[in-house]
Scaffold this active site. Structure first.
Site, mmCIF file in Angstrom:
data_model
loop_
_atom_site.group_PDB
_atom_site.id
_atom_site.type_symbol
_atom_site.label_atom_id
_atom_site.label_comp_id
_atom_site.label_asym_id
_atom_site.label_seq_id
_atom_site.Cartn_x
_atom_site.Cartn_y
_atom_site.Cartn_z
ATOM 1 N N ASP A 1 1.074 -17.050 13.404
ATOM 2 C CA ASP A 1 1.772 -16.902 11.932
ATOM 3 C C ASP A 1 2.715 -18.523 12.081
ATOM 4 O O ASP A 1 3.047 -18.921 13.193
ATOM 5 C CB ASP A 1 2.834 -15.920 11.767
ATOM 6 C CG ASP A 1 2.056 -14.641 11.773
ATOM 7 O OD1 ASP A 1 0.947 -14.683 10.760
ATOM 8 O OD2 ASP A 1 2.203 -13.498 12.243
ATOM 9 N N ASN B 1 5.921 -9.061 16.212
ATOM 10 C CA ASN B 1 6.885 -9.875 16.563
ATOM 11 C C ASN B 1 8.243 -9.761 15.632
ATOM 12 O O ASN B 1 9.361 -9.878 16.000
ATOM 13 C CB ASN B 1 6.521 -11.309 16.016
ATOM 14 C CG ASN B 1 5.647 -11.856 17.255
ATOM 15 O OD1 ASN B 1 5.513 -11.332 18.188
ATOM 16 N ND2 ASN B 1 5.079 -12.972 17.011
ATOM 17 N N TYR C 1 8.207 -17.273 33.258
ATOM 18 C CA TYR C 1 7.660 -18.925 32.854
ATOM 19 C C TYR C 1 6.470 -18.822 31.952
ATOM 20 O O TYR C 1 5.833 -17.921 31.644
ATOM 21 C CB TYR C 1 7.030 -19.400 34.216
ATOM 22 C CG TYR C 1 8.082 -19.591 35.419
ATOM 23 C CD1 TYR C 1 8.808 -20.781 35.387
ATOM 24 C CD2 TYR C 1 8.464 -18.611 36.507
ATOM 25 C CE1 TYR C 1 9.588 -21.009 36.413
ATOM 26 C CE2 TYR C 1 8.976 -18.987 37.401
ATOM 27 C CZ TYR C 1 9.848 -20.060 37.155
ATOM 28 O OH TYR C 1 10.855 -20.395 38.566
#
Length: 297
Positions: A271, A68, A214
């Site tokens: 996280d 990420n 979506y």
């Protein structure tokens, strides 16, 4: 062709430093230039992507947090580079969803850098998530179950971990606004899912695609142990949207506020994420990822 490869030496079993040599040898067979960068602290993955822009591909070896960070850097500079994911953490949820082997040696061998797939991402305030953002004990427990626990006792692993957390779960009061529907009132669990799976658990039959722009927004409005256990049961059976106290919206954008001003943090992909209030936006086909030459089961 040039690739920037970012690795976290402390992810998972902390095997990054030993394995990175094999990764470099593999990449040199397919790329003219390989730039290796080792993360030493939080935020390094994002920083490296933003600093080294002139690359065709970006690779990451680490857990979901490392992935990420890299994705955030890519979105911050609007990078069009293709992303390579190698499992190096304990969760590796995005890798699992893309059918990348959780065995790092097998995963490395499986790529020939010919097949790619575009997937959606979610932006929440100044962070990026690739699978889900959630609040509540059951989503937290589900993503904490390790692959070892899952292989040993199957679905009971989710039950075991969730029961451990259910008695300490808090109840919240939220104001939720979205293009798919609004809600204001008590909330026990909330999840915004870009996929219908968390790890090996397929918790809903809806929104199976990863590139339709979506997300599913699920809200459990009751907080009794019975309601929480029903949510857990429905999640394991893949029918979370069928719960009688579940609200289910299909959204591109959402805003979540804490009505009583209690400090609440979102969990993103396992996280700790930002504090409420948050604004979430689904980014359609935001990144192109390499996938294995053969899908692995």
């Amino acid at each position: 062709m040039k690739i920037l490869f970012i690795y976290n030496p402390n992810s998972g079993d902390e095997s990054g430093k030993e394995f990175v040599g094999k990764i470099e040898d593999k990449l040199k067979k397919y790329f003219d230039e390989v730039i290796l960068k080792e993360t030493k602290k939080a935020g390094d993955g994002t920083k490296f992507v933003e600093e080294i822009r002139d690359v065709d591909s970006i690779g990451a070896f680490g857990g979901d947090g490392t992935i990420n960070e890299v994705l955030l850097g890519m979105k911050n500079i609007d990078s069009k580079a293709k992303l390579l994911i190698l499992p190096g953490g304990t969760g590796n949820l995005l890798g699992q969803r893309l059918n990348i082997s959780q065995d790092k040696e097998e995963a490395l061998e499986s790529f020939d850098f010919k097949k790619t797939q575009k997937i959606d991402l979610g932006r929440v305030n100044d962070k990026i998530f690739s699978l889900f953002a959630s609040i509540g004990a059951v989503p937290e427990a589900i993503h904490e179950v390790s692959s070892e626990e899952k292989s040993k006792i199957g679905g009971l692993a989710y039950v075991k971990k969730s029961i451990e957390k259910l008695t300490t779960s808090e109840k919240y009061n939220f104001d939720v606004k979205s293009d798919g529907g609004n809600y204001s009132g008590p909330v026990d669990h909330l999840i915004v899912g870009l996929s219908n799976k968390i790890g090996k658990l397929e918790f809903t039959s809806e929104n199976k695609e990863m590139n339709n722009g979506y997300a599913n927004l699920f809200i459990l409005t009751k907080d009794s142990i019975k309601d929480r256990l029903e949510l857990l049961k429905d999640s394991i059976e893949g029918e979370v949207e069928q719960g009688k106290n579940i609200l289910d919206f299909t959204v591109k954008e959402a805003e979540i506020y804490s009505i009583d001003d209690k400090e609440v943090r979102l969990d993103i992909d396992g996280d700790e994420g930002p504090k409420l209030p948050v604004k979430i936006k689904i980014l359609k086909e935001a990144v192109e990822v390499y996938i294995p030459r053969e899908e692995l089961t």
